[in-house]
Design a protein around this motif. Structure first.
Motif, PDB file in Angstrom:
ATOM      1  N   ALA A 198       0.828  -1.204   0.000  1.00 52.23           N
ATOM      2  CA  ALA A 198       0.000   0.000   0.000  1.00 52.23           C
ATOM      3  C   ALA A 198       0.863   1.255   0.000  1.00 52.23           C
ATOM      4  N   GLY A 199       0.227   2.365  -0.355  1.00 52.25           N
ATOM      5  CA  GLY A 199       0.918   3.642  -0.341  1.00 52.25           C
ATOM      6  C   GLY A 199       0.297   4.612  -1.327  1.00 52.25           C
ATOM      7  N   PRO A 200       0.742   5.872  -1.308  1.00 50.61           N
ATOM      8  CA  PRO A 200       0.204   6.880  -2.221  1.00 50.61           C
ATOM      9  C   PRO A 200       0.911   6.847  -3.579  1.00 50.61           C
ATOM     10  N   GLY A 201       0.231   7.345  -4.608  1.00 46.50           N
ATOM     11  CA  GLY A 201       0.871   7.540  -5.898  1.00 46.50           C
ATOM     12  C   GLY A 201       1.268   6.255  -6.594  1.00 46.50           C
ATOM     13  N   PHE A 202       2.318   6.383  -7.415  1.00 41.73           N
ATOM     14  CA  PHE A 202       2.730   5.290  -8.274  1.00 41.73           C
ATOM     15  C   PHE A 202       3.891   4.475  -7.709  1.00 41.73           C
ATOM     16  N   THR A 203       4.429   4.877  -6.555  1.00 37.88           N
ATOM     17  CA  THR A 203       5.618   4.206  -6.036  1.00 37.88           C
ATOM     18  C   THR A 203       5.356   2.737  -5.747  1.00 37.88           C
ATOM     19  N   LYS A 204       4.200   2.441  -5.184  1.00 43.19           N
ATOM     20  CA  LYS A 204       3.906   1.033  -4.865  1.00 43.19           C
ATOM     21  C   LYS A 204       3.835   0.186  -6.118  1.00 43.19           C
ATOM     22  N   GLY A 205       3.345   0.766  -7.224  1.00 44.24           N
ATOM     23  CA  GLY A 205       3.305   0.042  -8.475  1.00 44.24           C
ATOM     24  C   GLY A 205       4.696  -0.277  -8.990  1.00 44.24           C
ATOM     25  N   ASP A 206       5.599   0.704  -8.864  1.00 45.24           N
ATOM     26  CA  ASP A 206       6.981   0.470  -9.265  1.00 45.24           C
ATOM     27  C   ASP A 206       7.633  -0.578  -8.356  1.00 45.24           C
ATOM     28  N   ALA A 207       7.291  -0.528  -7.055  1.00 44.64           N
ATOM     29  CA  ALA A 207       7.827  -1.521  -6.117  1.00 44.64           C
ATOM     30  C   ALA A 207       7.341  -2.917  -6.480  1.00 44.64           C
ATOM     31  N   LEU A 208       6.064  -3.027  -6.868  1.00 44.96           N
ATOM     32  CA  LEU A 208       5.524  -4.329  -7.266  1.00 44.96           C
ATOM     33  C   LEU A 208       6.213  -4.843  -8.528  1.00 44.96           C
TER      34      LEU A 208
END
Length: 355
Positions: A198-208
């Motif tokens: 979880a998290g704001p913005g696109f960072t979590k998507g990049d982490a995934l």
């Protein structure tokens, strides 16, 4: 929790043999056991001889089977054990009757309890039994330059690791991949059955994306949730949104977060809510309580005679249940329970407003 057997004890009491399978189960038992209960299990004890000889050569302890009349119960959370102290009323060695002893109950130890179970106590045991099928869940929250991993237990959430790696521009900036790699390592080492990212913005998507490329086993059991914050704030948002229930249907934490938020909203509008022992007892007497919220720590203190209420906690619970209301016992280890503690340890969502 594994329930091995149920039966009838003496004087109309219930006899229940259980096996706690994890630390959560030990925590549940700490709120079920009370002074005056009988608890039976295997233990070891240093035997003092009646003659002039000293204790056993080399200080060896003897394994015995005891039944204690409970005097005190302590959940030693960081030692992963439950300490049950009391007087020996039954023993495989008769010369030990009447002595004080402490059972150190750990995971997978068989324990037999004989007591008059209150409805909420038996419900707690049965919920723990059902929860044995739940996956272990980790909540990872991530934003630019920062990541946190929390583990989820029935007594609350705990921070497993906190990572800070400045990213972006500047002298001390590091590639984002370093933060994601450390997050992946932490989640891989934790080896949870499910991960909420979880998290704001696109960072979590990049982490995934990084997890899918470098830690495919972790990525395969990961779902993502949008939150406005990370850390404790992000975890609370995950719970409030119900994301945890998707992977851990029997969890109690998510429901507590939802109920305490509903209570706060009702209190802010002066509508269908009340709090404090006297006010809640009055609402219960009128049959107005839809959902009773009571803190486990406070309930135990009141039942054991060490509380401060001028009303009987069990009478409130019985009255609410008799009139079709729900009773939810909150964990004092989690943030919703702390908020309930600030309201006196008991509150109620009402069917109608009391003037």
């Amino acid at each position: 929790m594994r329930i091995q057997s149920r039966g009838r004890g003496e004087e109309g009491r219930t006899r229940l043999t259980v096996v706690p399978e994890n630390v959560d189960d030990l925590w549940h038992l700490s709120y079920v056991l009370e002074p005056g209960d009988d608890v039976e299990g295997d233990t070891s004890r240093r035997i003092q001889r009646d003659d002039d000889r000293m204790r056993d050569t080399g200080g060896e302890r003897e394994h015995i089977h005891v039944t204690l009349e409970v005097e005190d119960v302590e959940f030693a959370r960081f030692a992963n054990r439950l300490r049950v102290s009391g007087v020996i009323v039954g023993c495989s060695r008769e010369d030990q009757l009447g002595h004080h002893h402490t059972l150190n109950v750990e995971e997978h130890d068989e324990l037999t309890i004989e007591k008059r179970f209150k409805p909420d106590q038996m419900e707690r045991i049965e919920e723990a039994e059902a929860a044995a099928e739940n996956p272990e869940v980790a909540i990872a929250t991530v934003e630019e330059g920062e990541a946190h991993v929390h583990t989820v237990a029935q007594y609350g959430t705990e921070e497993y690791v906190s990572l800070t790696r400045p990213t972006g521009k500047g002298e001390y900036a590091r590639p984002r991949s370093e933060l994601f790699a450390e997050l992946g390592e932490a989640l891989s080492h934790l080896d949870a059955d499910a991960v909420i990212l979880a998290g704001p913005g696109f960072t979590k998507g990049d982490a995934l994306d990084h997890l899918e490329e470098n830690y495919p086993d972790v990525a395969a059991k990961t779902t993502t949730v949008d939150t406005s914050g990370v850390g404790d704030r992000g975890v609370h948002e995950v719970l409030k949104r119900g994301a945890l229930e998707d992977v851990q249907t029997e969890t109690r934490i998510a429901r507590e977060a939802e109920l305490i938020d509903e209570l706060t909203e009702e209190m802010a509008t002066g509508a269908k809510a009340t709090y404090g022992p006297e006010a809640v007892a009055e609402a219960a007497e009128f049959g107005a309580v839809e959902t009773l919220l009571v803190l486990d720590d406070r309930l135990r203190e009141e039942r054991q005679g060490g509380g401060e209420w001028d009303v009987d906690a069990d009478e409130i619970i019985t009255s609410v249940e008799r009139q079709g209301g729900d009773v939810v016992v909150f964990s004092g280890e989690f943030e919703p329970g702390q908020r309930l503690k600030n309201l006196g340890g008991v509150a109620a969502l009402l069917r109608y407003r009391l003037d």
